[in-house]
Design a protein around this motif. Structure first.
Motif, mmCIF file in Angstrom:
data_model
loop_
_atom_site.group_PDB
_atom_site.id
_atom_site.type_symbol
_atom_site.label_atom_id
_atom_site.label_comp_id
_atom_site.label_asym_id
_atom_site.label_seq_id
_atom_site.Cartn_x
_atom_site.Cartn_y
_atom_site.Cartn_z
ATOM 1 N N VAL A 146 0.871 -1.172 0.000
ATOM 2 C CA VAL A 146 0.000 0.000 0.000
ATOM 3 C C VAL A 146 0.907 1.220 0.000
ATOM 4 N N PRO A 147 0.867 2.033 -1.041
ATOM 5 C CA PRO A 147 0.135 1.837 -2.295
ATOM 6 C C PRO A 147 0.766 0.718 -3.120
ATOM 7 N N PRO A 148 0.010 0.175 -4.080
ATOM 8 C CA PRO A 148 0.550 -0.902 -4.911
ATOM 9 C C PRO A 148 1.816 -0.443 -5.652
ATOM 10 N N ARG A 149 2.738 -1.364 -5.809
ATOM 11 C CA ARG A 149 3.976 -1.059 -6.525
ATOM 12 C C ARG A 149 4.093 -2.027 -7.699
ATOM 13 N N VAL A 150 4.379 -1.485 -8.879
ATOM 14 C CA VAL A 150 4.552 -2.296 -10.079
ATOM 15 C C VAL A 150 5.887 -1.940 -10.690
ATOM 16 N N GLU A 151 6.649 -2.957 -11.078
ATOM 17 C CA GLU A 151 7.943 -2.740 -11.710
ATOM 18 C C GLU A 151 8.003 -3.471 -13.041
ATOM 19 N N TYR A 152 8.808 -2.932 -13.938
ATOM 20 C CA TYR A 152 8.988 -3.511 -15.269
ATOM 21 C C TYR A 152 10.461 -3.781 -15.486
ATOM 22 N N ALA A 153 10.749 -4.898 -16.162
ATOM 23 C CA ALA A 153 12.129 -5.265 -16.467
ATOM 24 C C ALA A 153 12.158 -6.032 -17.781
ATOM 25 N N LEU A 154 13.310 -6.025 -18.421
ATOM 26 C CA LEU A 154 13.478 -6.835 -19.625
ATOM 27 C C LEU A 154 13.521 -8.310 -19.255
ATOM 28 N N THR A 155 12.944 -9.129 -20.079
ATOM 29 C CA THR A 155 13.062 -10.580 -19.947
ATOM 30 C C THR A 155 14.342 -11.007 -20.674
ATOM 31 N N PRO A 156 14.748 -12.264 -20.567
ATOM 32 C CA PRO A 156 15.888 -12.724 -21.368
ATOM 33 C C PRO A 156 15.665 -12.511 -22.868
ATOM 34 N N LEU A 157 14.423 -12.685 -23.343
ATOM 35 C CA LEU A 157 14.123 -12.432 -24.755
ATOM 36 C C LEU A 157 14.325 -10.954 -25.082
ATOM 37 N N GLY A 158 13.851 -10.081 -24.215
ATOM 38 C CA GLY A 158 14.035 -8.646 -24.413
ATOM 39 C C GLY A 158 15.505 -8.265 -24.408
ATOM 40 N N THR A 159 16.258 -8.837 -23.505
ATOM 41 C CA THR A 159 17.696 -8.571 -23.432
ATOM 42 C C THR A 159 18.396 -9.051 -24.694
ATOM 43 N N SER A 160 17.948 -10.171 -25.251
ATOM 44 C CA SER A 160 18.587 -10.706 -26.460
ATOM 45 C C SER A 160 18.383 -9.797 -27.664
ATOM 46 N N PHE A 161 17.361 -8.960 -27.620
ATOM 47 C CA PHE A 161 17.088 -8.028 -28.714
ATOM 48 C C PHE A 161 17.971 -6.789 -28.643
ATOM 49 N N MET A 162 18.569 -6.528 -27.503
ATOM 50 C CA MET A 162 19.292 -5.268 -27.319
ATOM 51 C C MET A 162 20.544 -5.157 -28.198
ATOM 52 N N ASP A 163 21.302 -6.216 -28.400
ATOM 53 C CA ASP A 163 22.505 -6.114 -29.249
ATOM 54 C C ASP A 163 22.154 -5.738 -30.693
ATOM 55 N N PRO A 164 21.216 -6.444 -31.339
ATOM 56 C CA PRO A 164 20.854 -6.012 -32.689
ATOM 57 C C PRO A 164 20.277 -4.592 -32.699
ATOM 58 N N MET A 165 19.550 -4.232 -31.662
ATOM 59 C CA MET A 165 18.967 -2.901 -31.607
ATOM 60 C C MET A 165 20.073 -1.848 -31.471
ATOM 61 N N ARG A 166 21.081 -2.121 -30.665
ATOM 62 C CA ARG A 166 22.207 -1.189 -30.532
ATOM 63 C C ARG A 166 22.915 -1.005 -31.869
ATOM 64 N N GLN A 167 23.041 -2.078 -32.631
ATOM 65 C CA GLN A 167 23.674 -1.973 -33.952
ATOM 66 C C GLN A 167 22.860 -1.070 -34.868
ATOM 67 N N LEU A 168 21.554 -1.212 -34.840
ATOM 68 C CA LEU A 168 20.678 -0.365 -35.648
ATOM 69 C C LEU A 168 20.798 1.100 -35.223
ATOM 70 N N VAL A 169 20.818 1.340 -33.922
ATOM 71 C CA VAL A 169 20.945 2.705 -33.416
ATOM 72 C C VAL A 169 22.308 3.279 -33.800
ATOM 73 N N HIS A 170 23.347 2.468 -33.718
ATOM 74 C CA HIS A 170 24.686 2.912 -34.110
ATOM 75 C C HIS A 170 24.708 3.290 -35.591
ATOM 76 N N TRP A 171 24.094 2.447 -36.433
ATOM 77 C CA TRP A 171 24.030 2.747 -37.866
ATOM 78 C C TRP A 171 23.289 4.066 -38.090
ATOM 79 N N ALA A 172 22.164 4.234 -37.412
ATOM 80 C CA ALA A 172 21.379 5.457 -37.572
ATOM 81 C C ALA A 172 22.186 6.682 -37.164
ATOM 82 N N ALA A 173 22.916 6.592 -36.079
ATOM 83 C CA ALA A 173 23.731 7.730 -35.628
ATOM 84 C C ALA A 173 24.844 8.030 -36.633
#
Length: 128
Positions: free
Chosen positions: A79-106
């Motif tokens: 009280v009050p309710p607490r909610v947290e969000y985190a990456l799952t292992p699947l979400g974490t596995s997406f971060m490397d390709p996503m960083r490469q895309l962001v690097h290319w864009a920059a």
């Protein structure tokens, strides 16, 4: 019998379309990056770190990411309710390709902006 398939039918049959349609929306990448950089976070922290997203859109984005297995939502019976969000292992596995895309864009952002400014659409030939 219909000759045209709906967009949903094509998305189900095409893994690229199905996944990238979700991951390529306006807010998903920002939310994933924010969770990757800051670890487990509360909704209010995510909202503060992405100030231009509305509460409604952030909630929808988090819900879709949870549905797709990229984010886990943990609710605590406090009280009050607490909610947290985190990456799952699947979400974490997406971060490397996503960083490469962001690097290319920059790296290529100025080239893309220059090309956009220089673009002149081909005019259709006028009828005789």
């Amino acid at each position: 019998m219909t000759l045209h398939k709906s967009t949903a039918d094509f998305a189900e049959l095409c893994p690229i379309r199905d996944v990238l349609e979700r991951l390529g929306d306006r807010w998903t990448m920002l939310v994933l990056f924010t969770l990757d950089e800051g670890g487990t976070q509360r909704f209010s922290t995510l909202k503060a770190r992405i100030p231009d997203v509305s509460q409604r859109m952030l909630a929808q984005t988090l819900r879709r990411l949870e549905q797709d297995g990229l984010v886990v939502r943990t609710a605590y019976a406090t009280v009050p309710p607490r909610v947290e969000y985190a990456l799952t292992p699947l979400g974490t596995s997406f971060m490397d390709p996503m960083r490469q895309l962001v690097h290319w864009a920059a790296q290529h952002h100025e080239q893309v902006r220059t090309a956009r400014q220089a673009y002149r659409p081909v005019q259709a030939a006028a009828p005789l």
